[in-house]
Write a protein that holds these residues in place. Sequence first.
Motif, PDB file in Angstrom:
ATOM      1  N   PRO A 141      24.269  18.382 105.898  1.00 56.58           N
ATOM      2  CA  PRO A 141      22.919  17.971 106.317  1.00 56.58           C
ATOM      3  C   PRO A 141      22.412  16.791 105.484  1.00 56.58           C
ATOM      4  O   PRO A 141      22.471  16.811 104.252  1.00 56.58           O
ATOM      5  CB  PRO A 141      22.074  19.225 106.067  1.00 56.58           C
ATOM      6  CG  PRO A 141      22.815  19.991 105.026  1.00 56.58           C
ATOM      7  CD  PRO A 141      24.266  19.700 105.234  1.00 56.58           C
ATOM      8  N   LEU A 142      21.966  15.743 106.163  1.00 58.81           N
ATOM      9  CA  LEU A 142      21.407  14.569 105.507  1.00 58.81           C
ATOM     10  C   LEU A 142      19.933  14.442 105.891  1.00 58.81           C
ATOM     11  O   LEU A 142      19.579  14.548 107.065  1.00 58.81           O
ATOM     12  CB  LEU A 142      22.169  13.308 105.911  1.00 58.81           C
ATOM     13  CG  LEU A 142      23.668  13.282 105.556  1.00 58.81           C
ATOM     14  CD1 LEU A 142      24.290  11.979 106.051  1.00 58.81           C
ATOM     15  CD2 LEU A 142      23.864  13.444 104.057  1.00 58.81           C
ATOM     16  N   TYR A 143      19.134  14.206 104.907  1.00 63.70           N
ATOM     17  CA  TYR A 143      17.677  14.166 105.082  1.00 63.70           C
ATOM     18  C   TYR A 143      17.274  13.116 106.113  1.00 63.70           C
ATOM     19  O   TYR A 143      17.740  11.981 106.083  1.00 63.70           O
ATOM     20  CB  TYR A 143      17.032  13.860 103.738  1.00 63.70           C
ATOM     21  CG  TYR A 143      15.522  13.829 103.739  1.00 63.70           C
ATOM     22  CD1 TYR A 143      14.773  14.857 104.315  1.00 63.70           C
ATOM     23  CD2 TYR A 143      14.845  12.776 103.121  1.00 63.70           C
ATOM     24  CE1 TYR A 143      13.387  14.828 104.282  1.00 63.70           C
ATOM     25  CE2 TYR A 143      13.455  12.750 103.069  1.00 63.70           C
ATOM     26  CZ  TYR A 143      12.731  13.772 103.661  1.00 63.70           C
ATOM     27  OH  TYR A 143      11.369  13.753 103.611  1.00 63.70           O
ATOM     28  N   ASN A 144      16.385  13.509 107.034  1.00 61.30           N
ATOM     29  CA  ASN A 144      15.923  12.605 108.079  1.00 61.30           C
ATOM     30  C   ASN A 144      14.392  12.657 108.173  1.00 61.30           C
ATOM     31  O   ASN A 144      13.821  13.408 108.962  1.00 61.30           O
ATOM     32  CB  ASN A 144      16.533  12.998 109.425  1.00 61.30           C
ATOM     33  CG  ASN A 144      16.065  12.094 110.552  1.00 61.30           C
ATOM     34  OD1 ASN A 144      15.624  10.972 110.312  1.00 61.30           O
ATOM     35  ND2 ASN A 144      16.143  12.585 111.791  1.00 61.30           N
ATOM     36  N   PRO A 145      13.704  11.850 107.354  1.00 64.36           N
ATOM     37  CA  PRO A 145      12.236  11.873 107.364  1.00 64.36           C
ATOM     38  C   PRO A 145      11.619  11.270 108.616  1.00 64.36           C
ATOM     39  O   PRO A 145      10.404  11.350 108.808  1.00 64.36           O
ATOM     40  CB  PRO A 145      11.875  11.055 106.120  1.00 64.36           C
ATOM     41  CG  PRO A 145      13.027  10.131 105.928  1.00 64.36           C
ATOM     42  CD  PRO A 145      14.248  10.893 106.372  1.00 64.36           C
ATOM     43  N   SER A 146      12.454  10.639 109.471  1.00 55.88           N
ATOM     44  CA  SER A 146      11.937  10.000 110.680  1.00 55.88           C
ATOM     45  C   SER A 146      11.854  10.954 111.868  1.00 55.88           C
ATOM     46  O   SER A 146      11.344  10.581 112.925  1.00 55.88           O
ATOM     47  CB  SER A 146      12.825   8.808 111.071  1.00 55.88           C
ATOM     48  OG  SER A 146      12.845   7.849 110.030  1.00 55.88           O
ATOM     49  N   ALA A 147      12.326  12.168 111.697  1.00 53.52           N
ATOM     50  CA  ALA A 147      12.292  13.140 112.792  1.00 53.52           C
ATOM     51  C   ALA A 147      10.853  13.465 113.171  1.00 53.52           C
ATOM     52  O   ALA A 147       9.955  13.478 112.319  1.00 53.52           O
ATOM     53  CB  ALA A 147      13.029  14.406 112.384  1.00 53.52           C
ATOM     54  N   ASP A 148      10.631  13.725 114.450  1.00 52.72           N
ATOM     55  CA  ASP A 148       9.277  13.978 114.939  1.00 52.72           C
ATOM     56  C   ASP A 148       8.652  15.211 114.295  1.00 52.72           C
ATOM     57  O   ASP A 148       7.427  15.265 114.121  1.00 52.72           O
ATOM     58  CB  ASP A 148       9.292  14.156 116.461  1.00 52.72           C
ATOM     59  CG  ASP A 148       9.609  12.862 117.196  1.00 52.72           C
ATOM     60  OD1 ASP A 148       9.427  11.786 116.588  1.00 52.72           O
ATOM     61  OD2 ASP A 148      10.025  12.927 118.361  1.00 52.72           O
ATOM     62  N   ASP A 149       9.469  16.195 113.971  1.00 50.33           N
ATOM     63  CA  ASP A 149       8.923  17.436 113.410  1.00 50.33           C
ATOM     64  C   ASP A 149       8.997  17.473 111.882  1.00 50.33           C
ATOM     65  O   ASP A 149       8.805  18.537 111.276  1.00 50.33           O
ATOM     66  CB  ASP A 149       9.626  18.655 114.002  1.00 50.33           C
ATOM     67  CG  ASP A 149      11.142  18.607 113.843  1.00 50.33           C
ATOM     68  OD1 ASP A 149      11.671  17.525 113.523  1.00 50.33           O
ATOM     69  OD2 ASP A 149      11.787  19.648 114.050  1.00 50.33           O
TER      70      ASP A 149
END
Length: 230
Positions: free
Chosen positions: A174-182
Amino acid sequence: MISVDTVYQRVLAILNKENRGYMTPQEFNLMANQAQIEIFEQYFYDLNQFNRAGEINNEYANIVKNIKEKINLFNIDDKTLVYSINSFELPSNLYRLGTIIYNLETEVEEVQKNELLYINASPLTKPTTQFPIYIRTENAIKVYPLTIAEYISASYIRKPLQANWTYFEVNNTPLYNPSADDHQNFELHSSEESNIVNKILAYAGIVIKNPEIYQIAEAKENKKITQEKS
């Protein structure tokens, strides 16, 4: 606001340093939100306790003032309530209800349901548009007199949004994704970062069945509480 990624990385770093295993994003999010709501709810117990003890007359060491500052991050003023079938719906994110206002100028007094019969029985106490009252149900309020269906607003304390460490996977990592809508950071005051970490570690110790991790986290949290309340 506190970065959800910063907290997650700190928790992982401590677990890895102690060779205590790995926490999945799903596990972290569950424990993170349990920690956040527990800290949030404690504000109201602490405020009641320190209010009884009296405020310290110091700009920065005034505990009552500091707790109110943390709570006020979640304060909502003048929220218009939606009228539906003789009642006004309360917001879904409501935690503590404050003042109810009729037509921007008249405060509506809360009464208990068992008092309503006696209040309506006398012309002297019967509610009017100048002196309206309300009773609260589970998810709504009923305002009297029933002819009032014009404009009712409320001030209240809302619940914190659910923290969510969002990610995408690369080779099952898992790689951090701060751009996700949730994606959602913690909404608590920035001073609570270490408190959140300690609480999550305490929960992690229970989940991975390692009492040592739990005890270490509990000791750090108890030390912080003792410092705050001494």
